[in-house]
Design a protein around this motif. Sequence first.
Motif, PDB file in Angstrom:
ATOM      1  N   VAL A  62      20.830 -20.907  29.344  1.00 28.75           N
ATOM      2  CA  VAL A  62      20.964 -21.911  28.291  1.00 28.75           C
ATOM      3  C   VAL A  62      19.978 -23.032  28.602  1.00 28.75           C
ATOM      4  N   TYR A  63      19.109 -23.334  27.644  1.00 25.04           N
ATOM      5  CA  TYR A  63      18.083 -24.350  27.828  1.00 25.04           C
ATOM      6  C   TYR A  63      18.567 -25.688  27.276  1.00 25.04           C
ATOM      7  N   LEU A  64      18.467 -26.718  28.090  1.00 23.96           N
ATOM      8  CA  LEU A  64      18.787 -28.071  27.654  1.00 23.96           C
ATOM      9  C   LEU A  64      17.621 -28.985  27.997  1.00 23.96           C
ATOM     10  N   SER A  65      17.474 -30.045  27.217  1.00 26.36           N
ATOM     11  CA  SER A  65      16.384 -30.996  27.431  1.00 26.36           C
ATOM     12  C   SER A  65      16.893 -32.220  28.175  1.00 26.36           C
ATOM     13  N   SER A  66      16.063 -32.738  29.055  1.00 21.96           N
ATOM     14  CA  SER A  66      16.392 -33.965  29.772  1.00 21.96           C
ATOM     15  C   SER A  66      16.740 -35.070  28.781  1.00 21.96           C
ATOM     16  N   ALA A  67      17.605 -35.985  29.203  1.00 17.54           N
ATOM     17  CA  ALA A  67      18.017 -37.089  28.336  1.00 17.54           C
ATOM     18  C   ALA A  67      16.827 -37.901  27.849  1.00 17.54           C
TER      19      ALA A  67
ATOM     20  N   HIS B 173      29.631 -25.309  33.468  1.00 15.84           N
ATOM     21  CA  HIS B 173      28.742 -26.383  33.908  1.00 15.84           C
ATOM     22  C   HIS B 173      28.176 -27.209  32.756  1.00 15.84           C
ATOM     23  N   ILE B 174      28.512 -26.863  31.517  1.00 18.04           N
ATOM     24  CA  ILE B 174      28.039 -27.625  30.352  1.00 18.04           C
ATOM     25  C   ILE B 174      29.252 -28.085  29.554  1.00 18.04           C
ATOM     26  N   LEU B 175      29.345 -29.378  29.312  1.00 20.01           N
ATOM     27  CA  LEU B 175      30.454 -29.931  28.535  1.00 20.01           C
ATOM     28  C   LEU B 175      29.894 -30.692  27.334  1.00 20.01           C
ATOM     29  N   PRO B 176      29.927 -30.098  26.130  1.00 20.91           N
ATOM     30  CA  PRO B 176      29.455 -30.813  24.933  1.00 20.91           C
ATOM     31  C   PRO B 176      30.271 -32.087  24.719  1.00 20.91           C
TER      32      PRO B 176
ATOM     33  N   TYR C   8      16.140 -28.184  31.554  1.00 18.44           N
ATOM     34  CA  TYR C   8      17.120 -27.634  32.481  1.00 18.44           C
ATOM     35  C   TYR C   8      17.505 -26.225  32.031  1.00 18.44           C
ATOM     36  N   ILE C   9      17.748 -25.350  33.002  1.00 19.86           N
ATOM     37  CA  ILE C   9      18.198 -23.991  32.700  1.00 19.86           C
ATOM     38  C   ILE C   9      19.530 -23.762  33.401  1.00 19.86           C
ATOM     39  N   ILE C  10      20.568 -23.533  32.608  1.00 29.26           N
ATOM     40  CA  ILE C  10      21.886 -23.219  33.152  1.00 29.26           C
ATOM     41  C   ILE C  10      22.097 -21.719  32.992  1.00 29.26           C
ATOM     42  N   TRP C  11      22.305 -21.034  34.099  1.00 22.66           N
ATOM     43  CA  TRP C  11      22.422 -19.576  34.077  1.00 22.66           C
ATOM     44  C   TRP C  11      23.697 -19.145  33.366  1.00 22.66           C
ATOM     45  N   SER C  12      23.682 -17.933  32.827  1.00 22.70           N
ATOM     46  CA  SER C  12      24.776 -17.452  31.978  1.00 22.70           C
ATOM     47  C   SER C  12      26.131 -17.502  32.676  1.00 22.70           C
ATOM     48  N   ALA C  13      26.152 -17.263  33.979  1.00 17.27           N
ATOM     49  CA  ALA C  13      27.421 -17.270  34.710  1.00 17.27           C
ATOM     50  C   ALA C  13      28.080 -18.644  34.698  1.00 17.27           C
ATOM     51  N   TYR C  14      27.281 -19.695  34.461  1.00 14.02           N
ATOM     52  CA  TYR C  14      27.792 -21.063  34.528  1.00 14.02           C
ATOM     53  C   TYR C  14      27.798 -21.766  33.172  1.00 14.02           C
TER      54      TYR C  14
END
Length: 325
Positions: free
Chosen positions: A148-153, A223-226, A213-219
């Motif tokens: 899962v790809y996320l962008s820095s704040a 590890h991600i809280l919308p 940031y890259i959060i691996w599928s297992a997490y």
Amino acid sequence: MERVGAEEQVSMTVDDLEIIRPEAESDEFSSSSERVDLFAWNNGMIRVDEGNTEHDAIKKMFFSGMGPIGKGTDVVSIHKNSHSTLTGQARFESFRIFSQAVGKKCGGDANINYAWYGASRGEIYDIISHGFSRLQRPKAGELYGFGVYLSSAKFSIDCALSSAEDENGLRHVMLCRVILGNMETVCAGSQQFHPCSREYDSGVDDVSAPRRYIIWSAYMNSHILPSYIISFRAPLKGVPRRIQANLVKPTSPWMKFHTLLSVLSKVLPPHKMTQISKYHCDFHRKKITRQQLVKRLRQIAGDEMLTRVIKLYRTKDQTSCVLVP
């Protein structure tokens, strides 16, 4: 006065000292806040009213990372995830437990940061309702492994480019809290889909100046809280898929890090400067991230001292620039 890009060198800004406290409910929430309009689902989303500090802080964070596109951007609404449903409460508790576990593994610091995620309205609906369920290639930019790809704040523009217009011409992005733990650099074009060793918890395009940031599928669901959904209109058609980093510049008073250390050395005791210098060296050796360096600096010097030093320095600097012919 000399101006530099936000990521060209290490610097400290007043924005680094601002904190949104996601754990606490805002005292300034209007009593009339309700689940309405764009995200009127039975899933714990509540509208954040304009004019309170929470709305203003999130809006400021969003605009500060939009670069020149921010001038034509209009934030229509902000919704907060109250985690009030049974599923929402379970996800919140899971995030808390994993935060503690990663923190214990990493010596007390789980390295939790805010990050942006852009998608279509339908995909955001699915994530809020059911969690992350599938991995996709990044909609903008290069491939950095599978996760899962996320962008820095600091770079909301990147997630904005990954969003999609709905039938009303609106785009939607999520502001998430993310457990990053120990980050490893993932090279462009990588086929990686899990940490390279147990030492690491997440991936990043550049550990010294993270943009992606890259959060691996297992997490991805632990590890991600919308936390928030921002709905907006922006003139993104025809915009390059990757805005150059130097277009997004600090929007608050800032100063070069080595200059900050020089000023602090005049007001802080030697043992504190020794600690700060050590962390500064660790950063350049890529042992810690910029966020971790800033966090350590705040703990040692204190927010009040840092804010006063930065603002005073920039005021004097601007004055001198005006007086020098």
